[in-house]
Design a protein around this motif. Sequence first.
Motif, PDB file in Angstrom:
ATOM      1  N   ILE A 467       0.795  -1.069   0.103  1.00 32.79           N
ATOM      2  CA  ILE A 467      -0.140   0.010   0.133  1.00 32.79           C
ATOM      3  C   ILE A 467       0.858   1.367  -0.135  1.00 32.79           C
ATOM      4  N   MET A 468       2.047   1.341   0.970  1.00 37.58           N
ATOM      5  CA  MET A 468       2.949   2.475   0.832  1.00 37.58           C
ATOM      6  C   MET A 468       3.435   2.584  -0.349  1.00 37.58           C
ATOM      7  N   THR A 469       4.002   1.439  -1.028  1.00 44.96           N
ATOM      8  CA  THR A 469       4.812   1.695  -2.093  1.00 44.96           C
ATOM      9  C   THR A 469       4.015   2.004  -3.261  1.00 44.96           C
ATOM     10  N   TYR A 470       2.635   1.761  -3.343  1.00 39.21           N
ATOM     11  CA  TYR A 470       1.516   2.125  -4.359  1.00 39.21           C
ATOM     12  C   TYR A 470       1.741   3.654  -4.059  1.00 39.21           C
ATOM     13  N   TRP A 471       1.344   4.066  -2.855  1.00 38.81           N
ATOM     14  CA  TRP A 471       0.960   5.687  -2.730  1.00 38.81           C
ATOM     15  C   TRP A 471       2.281   6.424  -3.026  1.00 38.81           C
ATOM     16  N   ILE A 472       3.462   5.920  -2.450  1.00 34.77           N
ATOM     17  CA  ILE A 472       4.857   6.711  -2.938  1.00 34.77           C
ATOM     18  C   ILE A 472       5.078   6.813  -4.327  1.00 34.77           C
ATOM     19  N   GLY A 473       4.870   5.748  -5.015  1.00 34.97           N
ATOM     20  CA  GLY A 473       5.072   5.670  -6.404  1.00 34.97           C
ATOM     21  C   GLY A 473       3.997   6.610  -7.281  1.00 34.97           C
ATOM     22  N   ARG A 474       2.939   6.450  -6.791  1.00 37.71           N
ATOM     23  CA  ARG A 474       1.710   7.184  -7.287  1.00 37.71           C
ATOM     24  C   ARG A 474       1.974   8.859  -7.255  1.00 37.71           C
ATOM     25  N   ALA A 475       2.427   9.291  -6.055  1.00 34.54           N
ATOM     26  CA  ALA A 475       2.460  10.519  -5.786  1.00 34.54           C
ATOM     27  C   ALA A 475       3.675  10.958  -6.605  1.00 34.54           C
ATOM     28  N   LEU A 476       4.823  10.316  -6.835  1.00 35.27           N
ATOM     29  CA  LEU A 476       5.837  10.680  -7.533  1.00 35.27           C
ATOM     30  C   LEU A 476       5.533  10.897  -8.936  1.00 35.27           C
ATOM     31  N   ILE A 477       4.724  10.066  -9.637  1.00 33.14           N
ATOM     32  CA  ILE A 477       4.187  10.041 -11.016  1.00 33.14           C
ATOM     33  C   ILE A 477       3.444  11.297 -11.059  1.00 33.14           C
ATOM     34  N   LEU A 478       2.463  11.572 -10.305  1.00 35.19           N
ATOM     35  CA  LEU A 478       1.553  12.640 -10.205  1.00 35.19           C
ATOM     36  C   LEU A 478       2.391  14.121 -10.269  1.00 35.19           C
TER      37      LEU A 478
END
Length: 513
Positions: A467-478
């Motif tokens: 879940i954390m991996t998803y959020w960090i990766g998504r935030a960086l992409i956005l």
Amino acid sequence: MSVKNHVDSMSNSDLQQLHEGQRDALARDRVEAYVSLPDLETAIDTPLVVDLDGTLLRSDLLVETTFRRLGRNPGAIVGMLQSLSDGRAALKHFLCAGADCAPETLPYDKTILSMIRLAHLAGRSVYLASGSHEDMVKAVANHLGIFSGYFATTSSVNLSGRAKAERLVKEFGSKGFDYVGNGAADLPVWEHARQPIAIRTTQRVATRLREMAPHAQFVEHNRSTLSDWARQFRVHQYAKNALVFVPMIAAHALSFENLFITMVAAVAFCLAASACYILNDLVDLQDDRAHRTKKERPLARGDISLIHAMLVVPVLLVLATVTALSLSPAFALVLAIYFAMTTAYSFFLKKILLVDVLTLAGLYTIRLLGGAVAIGVVLSSWLMVFALSIFVSLALMKRFVELTACADADRASPDNRDYENVDLGMLAALSAAAGFNAVTVLALYVSGSSVTRLYSNPEILLLACPIMTYWIGRALILAQRRQMQDDPVVFAIKDPMSRLSGLAMLAVFVSAI
């Protein structure tokens, strides 16, 4: 004739006589100016003299320059005190001589600006008379391009109060000019003005002016509202102080008593944080006005008086101190460290490469420490390392977003930060590394033996890692797509998927108990 009626009655040929900038400005003012300009047409031979700070400007250049100078060089306080011993004129010369006030970004009062433009159009001479230093007054006058001349403070003469009155009387004669001002220092000038005009006066000054000149006119203006103060206090940022609840939850020490104590601790952090936000905005006024979003902050826009903001800071700090001491001296010490670090950040740490990022991460972590001290629990070393990693990631992400704004607008690298536009790739990489390091710390914690003391099903906690991996990766992409606000924490609070990720993390930890 009212300003609005005069603007509306202007023909196209009248407008063509003005240069393009004046035509655009008057077009904007058609619906904004509703105040009467005394003798707009019948007093053509009477000069109109306008004060600068607090009148034409919804700000004070001396206050702005003082904080900007201290922000860039805190050691300048020594020179300020030495020059002040030689008088206010010497102090203004020390602070303002050669300084760039960026007149194109200053918060001008639209009504006063309309009065000046229309007086100029009617054929009246318009002068700027200010206690500010001549370099800054000249910059404003040249930028607007509608003044016949200006009067200002020099290195030897502080043109304020009676000194200004004497200068104007010498130039135009007593009752030979109309004057627009705002404060007690303008009373001697109004005394010699044919038509006194006032804006933003205190009740006391207004009373004295009415007694002196019953025919004085008062210009209506927008006053500071509770909404303005709420934005200045950054109420929306108070969500960050929810971190003080984390030690209580992590230690499984939830009780009504601890909950109440932690709420009081959060209030203390909110009060201290608001004081810090005001100080930071005072230091960064000029830079904020050039920023795409920060230019809307109340102090940058002139919605709140700089003097009022300065007076509120000690009030907030006293309230924060009293609140903190009501819990314990130890918690008050933690809060004092938080304020000291934040102040140091505002004045010089934010200009040091990577130190600024570590400081921001430390300020978040101090909130955790404050929550632990408030209820008397030990802050886990695992939690400390995890928090530092994730907060460093967010701070680096914030710097990345700020730099993308500069790069996309083809602006030079910000001079109030020690980063350059070419650092974008490295900042993104470092943010990702710190964020995924937090995931690694969480996985190692779950795999350790200490976790079994608090959780009956610790293996479930491993679900938090993806879940954390998803959020960090998504935030960086956005952030890379320019779809993130300046502050990743605020983004996380407002973003639906981020809130869903947070709820999923909470569900994982509850299930593991």
